[in-house]
Design a protein around this motif. Structure first.
Motif, PDB file in Angstrom:
ATOM      1  N   GLY A   1       0.780  -1.229   0.000  1.00 30.34           N
ATOM      2  CA  GLY A   1       0.000   0.000   0.000  1.00 30.34           C
ATOM      3  C   GLY A   1       0.811   1.277   0.000  1.00 30.34           C
ATOM      4  O   GLY A   1       0.347   2.283   0.519  1.00 30.34           O
ATOM      5  N   THR A   2       1.985   1.273  -0.560  1.00 28.34           N
ATOM      6  CA  THR A   2       2.805   2.483  -0.539  1.00 28.34           C
ATOM      7  C   THR A   2       2.732   3.265  -1.843  1.00 28.34           C
ATOM      8  O   THR A   2       3.447   4.225  -2.011  1.00 28.34           O
ATOM      9  CB  THR A   2       4.274   2.128  -0.258  1.00 28.34           C
ATOM     10  OG1 THR A   2       4.713   1.215  -1.262  1.00 28.34           O
ATOM     11  CG2 THR A   2       4.444   1.525   1.110  1.00 28.34           C
ATOM     12  N   VAL A   3       1.858   2.845  -2.757  1.00 29.10           N
ATOM     13  CA  VAL A   3       1.774   3.527  -4.038  1.00 29.10           C
ATOM     14  C   VAL A   3       1.063   4.870  -3.898  1.00 29.10           C
ATOM     15  O   VAL A   3       1.503   5.877  -4.426  1.00 29.10           O
ATOM     16  CB  VAL A   3       1.064   2.628  -5.070  1.00 29.10           C
ATOM     17  CG1 VAL A   3       0.846   3.367  -6.369  1.00 29.10           C
ATOM     18  CG2 VAL A   3       1.885   1.374  -5.310  1.00 29.10           C
ATOM     19  N   SER A   4      -0.041   4.905  -3.171  1.00 25.81           N
ATOM     20  CA  SER A   4      -0.793   6.148  -3.023  1.00 25.81           C
ATOM     21  C   SER A   4      -0.332   6.896  -1.771  1.00 25.81           C
ATOM     22  O   SER A   4       0.112   6.302  -0.795  1.00 25.81           O
ATOM     23  CB  SER A   4      -2.289   5.860  -2.933  1.00 25.81           C
ATOM     24  OG  SER A   4      -2.562   5.101  -1.785  1.00 25.81           O
ATOM     25  N   GLN A   5      -0.459   8.201  -1.838  1.00 22.41           N
ATOM     26  CA  GLN A   5      -0.022   9.051  -0.730  1.00 22.41           C
ATOM     27  C   GLN A   5      -1.158   9.342   0.258  1.00 22.41           C
ATOM     28  O   GLN A   5      -0.919   9.649   1.408  1.00 22.41           O
ATOM     29  CB  GLN A   5       0.529  10.368  -1.266  1.00 22.41           C
ATOM     30  CG  GLN A   5       1.628  10.200  -2.298  1.00 22.41           C
ATOM     31  CD  GLN A   5       2.888   9.607  -1.708  1.00 22.41           C
ATOM     32  OE1 GLN A   5       3.239   9.870  -0.573  1.00 22.41           O
ATOM     33  NE2 GLN A   5       3.565   8.791  -2.490  1.00 22.41           N
ATOM     34  N   GLY A   6      -2.387   9.300  -0.225  1.00 25.79           N
ATOM     35  CA  GLY A   6      -3.536   9.588   0.612  1.00 25.79           C
ATOM     36  C   GLY A   6      -3.966   8.370   1.404  1.00 25.79           C
ATOM     37  O   GLY A   6      -3.420   7.275   1.269  1.00 25.79           O
ATOM     38  N   GLU A   7      -4.995   8.574   2.218  1.00 25.19           N
ATOM     39  CA  GLU A   7      -5.514   7.494   3.044  1.00 25.19           C
ATOM     40  C   GLU A   7      -6.780   6.943   2.394  1.00 25.19           C
ATOM     41  O   GLU A   7      -7.746   7.670   2.176  1.00 25.19           O
ATOM     42  CB  GLU A   7      -5.832   8.032   4.443  1.00 25.19           C
ATOM     43  CG  GLU A   7      -6.365   7.018   5.387  1.00 25.19           C
ATOM     44  CD  GLU A   7      -6.696   7.625   6.731  1.00 25.19           C
ATOM     45  OE1 GLU A   7      -7.400   6.952   7.491  1.00 25.19           O
ATOM     46  OE2 GLU A   7      -6.288   8.757   7.015  1.00 25.19           O
ATOM     47  N   TRP A   8      -6.773   5.649   2.056  1.00 24.23           N
ATOM     48  CA  TRP A   8      -7.939   5.006   1.464  1.00 24.23           C
ATOM     49  C   TRP A   8      -8.988   4.804   2.547  1.00 24.23           C
ATOM     50  O   TRP A   8      -8.660   4.437   3.675  1.00 24.23           O
ATOM     51  CB  TRP A   8      -7.567   3.659   0.868  1.00 24.23           C
ATOM     52  CG  TRP A   8      -6.724   3.761  -0.360  1.00 24.23           C
ATOM     53  CD1 TRP A   8      -5.368   3.762  -0.423  1.00 24.23           C
ATOM     54  CD2 TRP A   8      -7.179   3.902  -1.702  1.00 24.23           C
ATOM     55  NE1 TRP A   8      -4.949   3.888  -1.726  1.00 24.23           N
ATOM     56  CE2 TRP A   8      -6.041   3.978  -2.531  1.00 24.23           C
ATOM     57  CE3 TRP A   8      -8.444   3.977  -2.281  1.00 24.23           C
ATOM     58  CZ2 TRP A   8      -6.129   4.114  -3.907  1.00 24.23           C
ATOM     59  CZ3 TRP A   8      -8.528   4.113  -3.656  1.00 24.23           C
ATOM     60  CH2 TRP A   8      -7.391   4.174  -4.451  1.00 24.23           C
ATOM     61  N   LEU A   9     -10.241   5.019   2.221  1.00 20.92           N
ATOM     62  CA  LEU A   9     -11.321   4.795   3.168  1.00 20.92           C
ATOM     63  C   LEU A   9     -11.586   3.301   3.289  1.00 20.92           C
ATOM     64  O   LEU A   9     -11.541   2.573   2.295  1.00 20.92           O
ATOM     65  CB  LEU A   9     -12.593   5.517   2.726  1.00 20.92           C
ATOM     66  CG  LEU A   9     -12.717   6.940   3.255  1.00 20.92           C
ATOM     67  CD1 LEU A   9     -11.707   7.858   2.653  1.00 20.92           C
ATOM     68  CD2 LEU A   9     -14.110   7.453   3.062  1.00 20.92           C
ATOM     69  N   GLN A  10     -11.879   2.845   4.496  1.00 20.23           N
ATOM     70  CA  GLN A  10     -12.110   1.429   4.739  1.00 20.23           C
ATOM     71  C   GLN A  10     -13.500   0.996   4.291  1.00 20.23           C
ATOM     72  O   GLN A  10     -13.700  -0.145   3.908  1.00 20.23           O
ATOM     73  CB  GLN A  10     -11.918   1.106   6.230  1.00 20.23           C
ATOM     74  CG  GLN A  10     -10.528   1.396   6.736  1.00 20.23           C
ATOM     75  CD  GLN A  10      -9.468   0.597   6.015  1.00 20.23           C
ATOM     76  OE1 GLN A  10      -9.656  -0.570   5.705  1.00 20.23           O
ATOM     77  NE2 GLN A  10      -8.348   1.223   5.710  1.00 20.23           N
ATOM     78  N   GLU A  11     -14.461   1.914   4.367  1.00 27.00           N
ATOM     79  CA  GLU A  11     -15.839   1.620   3.965  1.00 27.00           C
ATOM     80  C   GLU A  11     -16.214   2.500   2.788  1.00 27.00           C
ATOM     81  O   GLU A  11     -15.649   3.569   2.608  1.00 27.00           O
ATOM     82  CB  GLU A  11     -16.794   1.881   5.124  1.00 27.00           C
ATOM     83  CG  GLU A  11     -16.549   1.019   6.333  1.00 27.00           C
ATOM     84  CD  GLU A  11     -17.482   1.360   7.482  1.00 27.00           C
ATOM     85  OE1 GLU A  11     -18.407   2.157   7.280  1.00 27.00           O
ATOM     86  OE2 GLU A  11     -17.267   0.824   8.569  1.00 27.00           O
ATOM     87  N   GLU A  12     -17.192   2.056   2.023  1.00 23.19           N
ATOM     88  CA  GLU A  12     -17.654   2.857   0.895  1.00 23.19           C
ATOM     89  C   GLU A  12     -18.468   4.041   1.403  1.00 23.19           C
ATOM     90  O   GLU A  12     -19.402   3.865   2.178  1.00 23.19           O
ATOM     91  CB  GLU A  12     -18.522   2.019  -0.038  1.00 23.19           C
ATOM     92  CG  GLU A  12     -17.750   1.041  -0.864  1.00 23.19           C
ATOM     93  CD  GLU A  12     -18.631   0.347  -1.888  1.00 23.19           C
ATOM     94  OE1 GLU A  12     -19.863   0.494  -1.842  1.00 23.19           O
ATOM     95  OE2 GLU A  12     -18.068  -0.353  -2.736  1.00 23.19           O
ATOM     96  N   VAL A  13     -18.104   5.232   0.972  1.00 24.94           N
ATOM     97  CA  VAL A  13     -18.834   6.445   1.301  1.00 24.94           C
ATOM     98  C   VAL A  13     -19.180   7.125  -0.013  1.00 24.94           C
ATOM     99  O   VAL A  13     -18.299   7.567  -0.746  1.00 24.94           O
ATOM    100  CB  VAL A  13     -17.994   7.392   2.193  1.00 24.94           C
ATOM    101  CG1 VAL A  13     -18.727   8.697   2.427  1.00 24.94           C
ATOM    102  CG2 VAL A  13     -17.650   6.726   3.507  1.00 24.94           C
TER     103      VAL A  13
END
Length: 172
Positions: free
Chosen positions: A33-45
């Protein structure tokens, strides 16, 4: 080389990468998971409604917690500067201000989207978020008042947004 020696070397070289991969995963030698810099959301929003079929626009939203305060204003400025820096790719991005409370003062720089109070978006409050054409929040970045961290956040948003736009295959 004998037949048995060849078979033994062949099996070793076939199974050695598999064994090493299993060990790397088991002992956490691999950092995923080091490709993206932002934080992925765990649940769909789903923060915004889906766009029409002819619109292919990523939305970059500043989401304040409540009214738009000084931290929100700094986030709006950051998104505006980053939007200007996109150049010809501006046509594929729509910056906006998304809030659960109606914004009384007019924000000339951004369209304002107000969602219903019934929906709970507390996990994206005080964040800058990247939203796809379906209205799904993908990545979030914290709002910050520190100028150095704002520059880092803008660089991270730009990097992730350009990657998402390059690999977008939703309506192709």
């Amino acid at each position: 080389m004998s037949k048995n020696k060849f078979l033994a070397l062949f099996l070793v070289f076939c199974f050695l990468p598999l064994i090493l991969a299993k060990l790397a995963l088991h002992f956490d030698w691999f950092e995923g998971g080091t490709v993206s810099q932002g934080e992925w959301l765990q649940e769909e929003v789903f923060a915004l409604p889906a766009l029409e079929a002819h619109e292919k626009v990523w939305r970059l939203a500043v989401v304040p917690a409540g009214t738009c305060d000084e931290l929100c204003e700094q986030g709006l400025y950051l998104v505006q500067q980053m939007f200007i820096g996109l150049g010809r790719k501006q046509a594929q991005v729509q910056p906006l201000l998304a809030s659960a409370e109606p914004i009384t003062e007019l924000k000339q720089r951004f369209p304002v989207f107000t969602w219903q109070q019934a929906t709970n978006h507390s996990e994206i409050d005080n964040y800058i978020v990247i939203i796809d054409v379906q209205g799904l929040v993908l990545l979030r970045y914290p709002l910050s008042s520190d100028e150095l961290s704002q520059a880092d956040i803008a660089r991270h948003i730009r990097s992730d947004l350009l990657k998402l736009m390059n690999y977008d295959r939703i309506r192709v």
